[in-house]
Design a protein around this motif. Structure first.
Motif, PDB file in Angstrom:
ATOM      1  N   TYR A 262       0.696  -1.356   0.183  1.00  0.00           N
ATOM      2  CA  TYR A 262      -0.022   0.011  -0.015  1.00  0.00           C
ATOM      3  C   TYR A 262       0.675   1.245   0.168  1.00  0.00           C
TER       4      TYR A 262
ATOM      5  N   ASP B  94     -13.450  13.435  -0.294  1.00  0.00           N
ATOM      6  CA  ASP B  94     -14.056  12.344   0.055  1.00  0.00           C
ATOM      7  C   ASP B  94     -15.413  12.306   0.340  1.00  0.00           C
TER       8      ASP B  94
ATOM      9  N   GLY C  24     -10.874  11.247  -2.979  1.00  0.00           N
ATOM     10  CA  GLY C  24     -11.060   9.839  -2.223  1.00  0.00           C
ATOM     11  C   GLY C  24      -9.686   9.781  -1.307  1.00  0.00           C
TER      12      GLY C  24
END
Ligand SMILES: C[S@@+](CC[C@H](N)C(=O)[O-])C[C@H]1O[C@@H](n2cnc3c(N)ncnc32)[C@H](O)[C@@H]1O
Length: 222
Positions: free
Chosen positions: A24, A72, A49
């Motif tokens: 990640y 977001d 996001g």
């Protein structure tokens, strides 16, 4: 309780995302490195996001304070971003990529692990909007979980993703629950479909940035 579209509550996201998504942190590192090589002095950056704001935090460390917009659709996520980025000047917008209202405004638009919850039409709309929000010459960078070209490839990829999560210490039940979202709550598309999506949105340069297992990164230059 889940308060966003990921498999964990906003408050638990930072502690768990590494267990769920292999490599990640590389998504952010690759993104920042690419910006450095393409738009070394960005003036305006939209992270759509944004989740818990980790990318913007790293971007401030590397590029200094510039005009950042953190967007977001999940209030819980934006709240954590605001706490993490307190003392920095950030504009917060509670909306999904498809509903953001800017035109020719940003040097950089990032959407990291964000659009794979959308169906085909939603994804097209979101990607086109990201294109529209960029200045001419600006860069759009996105990472997503992807769909291999074949059913066999998909099953192999999911098995490996499952194993990676188990090795990272997640319980078998939590792993099964997460993997069962693939194809239902998570709607990944192939690498070819990503390239087509970006080209059809209008990007003149469309490239694959990074691929590993079931995740990939792409970029488009307006
Ligand atoms: C897996 S998290 C990724 C967060 C962050 N980009 C990161 O790198 O950690 C997915 C985020 O996308 C947000 N999201 C879901 N649907 C979205 C949409 N249509 N447009 C923008 N963001 C969306 C979720 O609320 C969540 O915060």
């Amino acid at each position: 309780m889940r308060d966003n579209k990921t498999s964990q509550a906003a408050i638990e996201y930072d502690a768990n995302v590494h267990k769920t998504i292999p490599r990640y942190h590389l998504f952010h590192d690759e993104t920042l490195d690419l910006v450095k090589s393409t738009v070394p002095k960005p003036l305006a950056w939209l992270d759509t996001g944004c989740g818990t704001g980790t990318l913007i935090l790293k971007a401030i460390e590397q590029f200094g304070q510039l005009r950042f917009v953190a967007a977001d659709p999940a209030e819980g996520m934006l709240k954590i971003t605001a706490e993490k980025l307190a003392n920095n000047e950030i504009t917060y917008v509670l909306a999904g990529s498809e509903d953001l209202d800017y035109t020719d405004d940003f040097d950089v638009v990032t959407a990291i692990m964000v659009h794979h919850y959308l169906d085909e039409e939603g994804r097209k709309k979101a990607t086109k909007n990201c294109y529209d929000m960029l200045k001419q010459g600006g860069i759009y960078i996105t990472f997503e979980s992807i769909r291999p070209n074949t059913e066999t490839g998909t099953q192999i990829g999911l098995k490996r993703w499952q194993n990676a999560q188990l090795l990272n210490g997640k319980s078998p039940e939590a792993v099964d629950k997460h993997i069962s979202r693939y194809g239902s709550e998570l709607l990944p598309i192939t690498i070819e479909a990503h390239k087509k999506l970006l080209t059809e949105a209008g990007f003149s340069t469309v490239e694959i940035l990074w691929v590993s297992g079931m995740q990939a990164g792409f970029y488009g230059i307006k």
